[in-house]
Design an enzyme around this catalytic site. Structure first.
Site, PDB file in Angstrom:
ATOM      1  N   ALA A 125       7.893 -30.283 -13.210  1.00  0.00           N
ATOM      2  CA  ALA A 125       8.576 -31.470 -13.738  1.00  0.00           C
ATOM      3  C   ALA A 125       9.983 -31.036 -14.115  1.00  0.00           C
ATOM      4  O   ALA A 125      10.344 -30.940 -15.281  1.00  0.00           O
ATOM      5  CB  ALA A 125       7.829 -32.032 -14.940  1.00  0.00           C
TER       6      ALA A 125
ATOM      7  N   GLY B 236      12.865 -32.495 -13.096  1.00  0.00           N
ATOM      8  CA  GLY B 236      13.623 -33.673 -13.496  1.00  0.00           C
ATOM      9  C   GLY B 236      15.010 -33.763 -12.876  1.00  0.00           C
ATOM     10  O   GLY B 236      15.955 -34.260 -13.492  1.00  0.00           O
ATOM     11  N   LEU B 237      15.129 -33.286 -11.627  1.00  0.00           N
ATOM     12  CA  LEU B 237      16.394 -33.368 -10.875  1.00  0.00           C
ATOM     13  C   LEU B 237      17.581 -32.783 -11.652  1.00  0.00           C
ATOM     14  O   LEU B 237      18.677 -33.335 -11.652  1.00  0.00           O
ATOM     15  CB  LEU B 237      16.690 -34.820 -10.453  1.00  0.00           C
ATOM     16  CG  LEU B 237      15.675 -35.486  -9.525  1.00  0.00           C
ATOM     17  CD1 LEU B 237      16.168 -36.885  -9.115  1.00  0.00           C
ATOM     18  CD2 LEU B 237      15.423 -34.659  -8.264  1.00  0.00           C
TER      19      LEU B 237
ATOM     20  N   ASN C  19      15.841 -39.019  -1.305  1.00  0.00           N
ATOM     21  CA  ASN C  19      14.712 -38.627  -2.152  1.00  0.00           C
ATOM     22  C   ASN C  19      14.279 -39.861  -2.941  1.00  0.00           C
ATOM     23  O   ASN C  19      14.784 -40.139  -4.020  1.00  0.00           O
ATOM     24  CB  ASN C  19      15.117 -37.480  -3.078  1.00  0.00           C
ATOM     25  CG  ASN C  19      13.973 -37.014  -3.955  1.00  0.00           C
ATOM     26  OD1 ASN C  19      12.879 -37.586  -3.919  1.00  0.00           O
ATOM     27  ND2 ASN C  19      14.215 -35.983  -4.749  1.00  0.00           N
TER      28      ASN C  19
ATOM     29  N   CYS D 172      10.670 -38.604  -5.955  1.00  0.00           N
ATOM     30  CA  CYS D 172      10.527 -37.625  -7.035  1.00  0.00           C
ATOM     31  C   CYS D 172       9.706 -38.249  -8.156  1.00  0.00           C
ATOM     32  O   CYS D 172      10.089 -39.283  -8.687  1.00  0.00           O
ATOM     33  CB  CYS D 172      11.884 -37.176  -7.570  1.00  0.00           C
ATOM     34  SG  CYS D 172      11.710 -36.052  -8.976  1.00  0.00           S
TER      35      CYS D 172
ATOM     36  N   LYS E 207      12.409 -39.601   2.580  1.00  0.00           N
ATOM     37  CA  LYS E 207      11.344 -38.691   2.107  1.00  0.00           C
ATOM     38  C   LYS E 207      10.345 -39.490   1.273  1.00  0.00           C
ATOM     39  O   LYS E 207      10.690 -40.035   0.225  1.00  0.00           O
ATOM     40  CB  LYS E 207      11.931 -37.541   1.292  1.00  0.00           C
ATOM     41  CG  LYS E 207      10.861 -36.537   0.851  1.00  0.00           C
ATOM     42  CD  LYS E 207      11.475 -35.273   0.265  1.00  0.00           C
ATOM     43  CE  LYS E 207      10.405 -34.281  -0.174  1.00  0.00           C
ATOM     44  NZ  LYS E 207      10.978 -33.039  -0.703  1.00  0.00           N
TER      45      LYS E 207
ATOM     46  N   THR F 237       5.734 -34.282  -3.892  1.00  0.00           N
ATOM     47  CA  THR F 237       4.599 -33.769  -4.664  1.00  0.00           C
ATOM     48  C   THR F 237       3.627 -34.874  -5.074  1.00  0.00           C
ATOM     49  O   THR F 237       3.993 -36.039  -5.156  1.00  0.00           O
ATOM     50  CB  THR F 237       5.093 -33.058  -5.934  1.00  0.00           C
ATOM     51  OG1 THR F 237       5.904 -33.978  -6.671  1.00  0.00           O
ATOM     52  CG2 THR F 237       5.902 -31.830  -5.592  1.00  0.00           C
TER      53      THR F 237
ATOM     54  N   GLY G 182       8.331 -25.366   1.316  1.00  0.00           N
ATOM     55  CA  GLY G 182       8.719 -25.633  -0.065  1.00  0.00           C
ATOM     56  C   GLY G 182       8.298 -24.535  -1.021  1.00  0.00           C
ATOM     57  O   GLY G 182       8.933 -23.479  -1.107  1.00  0.00           O
TER      58      GLY G 182
END
Lengths: 326, 323
Positions: B90, B92-93, B147, B150, B184, B212, B284
């Site tokens: 996690a 969080g970008l 993305n 996420c 994605k 994920t 990944g």
């Protein structure tokens, strides 16, 4: 950086202008002090895996390439070869390098405490077992000359200090660095353990010319109390019995590794005593090379706010004044 | 880059035991790659961190960590937890925003002899569009990956779970720039075929999946979540069967080229994704625990394709026989 939603933290400490930490490159495009620019991945063989104390082992690995480069305070990631359980590597600090017949480093020692699945399985490794590792990683401790180096270890936090102590007593050289022209006049290890059975490597430290001062939680060895009480005694003493002919500008510096509450207490004491202090942090880490952004710690920025920085590439050694302790 | 470093494996295909030359290049819509082995966004930093561990020029494509319009501090620690055959994250970008990316990371990435696909995330359609406007001015960028999957941020996730929003976003992004666009997708939906069709209808060049799988880890003694963000995304070999299923379903439902992602760690994994319908793969989590793993896979790929009787990757893509 307040405009980007990062929280301002009021920093109670004043940063001393003459702090002798190495001034790491500020134009690194990764915004990291270091990155894994020398790291390689190696398949290695276990040479020795011997108990040093209760649940504590010293693992000796043959890896001349890495041994010639790694510095005190740097670390390596270790993984069991051919096994995905556990999946991720685990970070281990350099305990010391092993010299070959010609005097060149050929091996790496790491010391570990059995605390989970990986260390449990490592403890069962026989000589000849295969491991995968990658390193050297992280920045390592500052090499600025100092009259009296005080190393403070909590439990298994002692592991980076044999090499660091040997470097400062002038006994050993690491990486491509030259032998220190002005070794410290005095190197002290303040070493706190739960009880005597966990005490590891004391004779090695003493043979390296390091003065060892011990405390234990249960009073079974050394001072009955916290390692910070031992540190308080040491800081009350003069830096060195006989000062060197031309003492370096910094009389005393602290290097510290252990549980975070201890690091925080030591950082506070160092600040009160006006002694520069480096802390080596342990944060949960997935890769060790700066690609996963897991191992972050709050680091004070020039404007007084804080930002998350990666322990693996910005550390693991930080100026204690720069950590925004939780 | 040190010559002859054993970490970088054997790039000399003449030494490999394959009788006929195998063409590794792949074409995914408007996106041309020299080989089908890419590294996934968020698992490779900004590539420079890996330059001593991997011969970056051998990779089919590099996807740096997702960038957003503004800097993001990311989530509070702990950010990752290892689980059985996988890990939860996690993060969080956490990133310094597009301006810092263009100034600090793009020049290095542009200097690499590998395709550069930039992963972007936005909370709104407008944020995606303005990011694309800035990126499309950059010659070094070969494509963008949206993305929209996420699990660790608030805002923007609906684009990956609501088919109508997904289609509209891809349409708008397609109009906003002339770069090849990869959508994605997340596995955290009821219907993969529905989302894949939506992305295709919006006009994406490529569909990549999966991001994920949402998950949790708990310390029952303390009655606390292990992740600072409470929930996170599961990755690693644990999710490979889920990813294979998702790739298979997307390939059945669309005609859009697919990049398979999810727990790929070995050459066998790569070949399985090809057979399931992926034209390329992204590695990944393996980058975290076997940093040179991409090189090992590239070393063996020509021989594996030859073993399958293929002279190019497309010969094995989607060749699964279900009866």
């Amino acid at each position: 950086m307040l405009a980007n939603g990062k929280i301002r933290l009021t920093v109670a400490y004043l940063v001393k202008p003459n702090f002798p930490m190495t001034n790491f490159s500020t134009h690194n495009p990764l915004a990291a002090a270091h990155y894994a620019d020398a790291a390689r991945q190696y398949a290695v063989t276990v040479q020795e895996n011997v108990p040093l104390a209760r649940d504590t082992y010293r693992l000796r690995l043959h890896c001349p390439d890495l041994a010639c480069q790694i510095l005190p305070g740097q670390f390596l990631m270790v993984r069991l070869a051919g096994s995905d359980d556990p999946m991720l590597g685990r970070p281990f600090a350099l305990y010391d390098t092993v010299l070959g017949p010609t005097g060149r480093p050929v091996g790496i020692d790491v010391v570990y405490l059995v605390i989970g699945k990986m260390t449990g399985r490592l403890a069962q490794c026989e000589p000849g077992s295969r491991l995968t590792l990658w390193g050297p990683l992280g920045n390592g401790f500052s090499t600025e000359p100092v009259e009296h180096l005080v190393m403070v270890a909590g439990g298994i936090g002692q592991t980076p200090f044999l090499a660091l102590g040997r470097q400062f007593t002038g006994q050993r050289v690491y990486g491509q660095r030259r032998r220190s022209e002005s070794p410290a006049a005095r190197v002290t290890l303040c070493y706190g353990v739960r009880s005597e059975s966990y005490l590891a490597g004391v004779s090695e430290f003493q043979q390296a010319g390091i003065e060892v001062r011990i405390s234990s939680d249960d009073g079974s060895v050394g001072r009955h109390g916290l390692v910070t009480e031992v540190l308080e005694e040491v800081l009350a003493e003069p830096p060195a019995a006989t000062q060197s002919s031309s003492p370096p500008p910094t009389l005393r510096a602290i290097a510290c590794c252990g549980p975070e509450p201890m690091l925080q207490s030591v950082a506070r004491m160092a600040h009160q005593h006006q002694v520069p202090c480096q802390v080596s942090l342990e944060t949960p880490m997935a890769c060790g090379i700066g690609i996963c952004f897991s191992c972050v710690v709050r680091v004070v920025q020039p404007d007084g706010s804080w930002d998350y920085k990666r322990t693996c590439v910005d550390g693991p050694v930080f100026d204690a004044e720069k950590i925004a302790w939780e | 880059m040190a010559d002859g470093n054993s970490n970088h494996g054997n790039s000399n295909q003449a030494d490999l035991p394959c009788s006929s030359p195998v063409d590794l290049s792949v074409t995914l819509g408007r996106l041309q790659l020299k080989n089908p082995v890419l590294v996934a966004s968020g698992t490779f930093g900004y590539a420079r961190e890996m330059e001593s561990l991997v011969d970056l020029s051998r990779l089919g494509g590099i996807l740096p960590k997702t960038i957003t319009a503004e800097p993001r501090a990311g989530n509070a620690p702990w950010r990752t937890v290892e689980t059985a055959s996988g890990m939860l994250n996690a993060i969080g970008l956490d990133n310094d925003g597009i301006e810092a990316f263009l100034a600090n990371h793009l020049p290095y990435l542009a200097s690499l002899d590998s395709s550069l696909i930039v992963s972007i995330a936005g909370r709104t359609q407008q944020e995606f569009v303005s990011l694309l406007a800035q990126l499309s001015e950059q010659e070094a960028i070969d494509g963008v990956e949206l993305n929209i999957s996420c699990p660790n941020v608030s805002g923007g996730v609906d684009f990956g779970t609501d088919p109508a929003l997904c289609e509209r976003l891809v349409t708008v992004c397609r109009q906003a720039c002339c770069l090849p666009i990869i959508a994605k997708l997340t596995p955290n939906v009821t219907s993969i075929p529905q989302m894949a069709k939506a992305a295709e209808a919006g006009g994406c060049d490529v569909i990549s999946l999966i991001n994920t799988c949402q998950g949790m880890a708990i310390d029952w003694r303390r009655r606390r979540p292990l992740l600072g963000n409470v929930m996170g995304g599961l990755s690693g070999p644990a999710i490979k069967p889920i990813a294979l299923r998702a790739v298979y379903q997307a390939a059945q439902a669309t005609r859009t080229p697919i990049i398979g992602i999810g727990g790929i760690a070995t050459l066998d994994d790569v070949m399985e994704f090809f057979v399931a319908g992926a034209s390329a793969v992204q590695l990944g989590t393996v980058n975290f625990y076997n940093p040179a793993g991409s090189m090992t896979i590239l070393d063996g790929l020509p021989a594996a394709l030859a073993e399958a009787g293929a002279s190019r990757v497309a010969d094995v893509v989607g060749t699964l026989e279900t009866r």
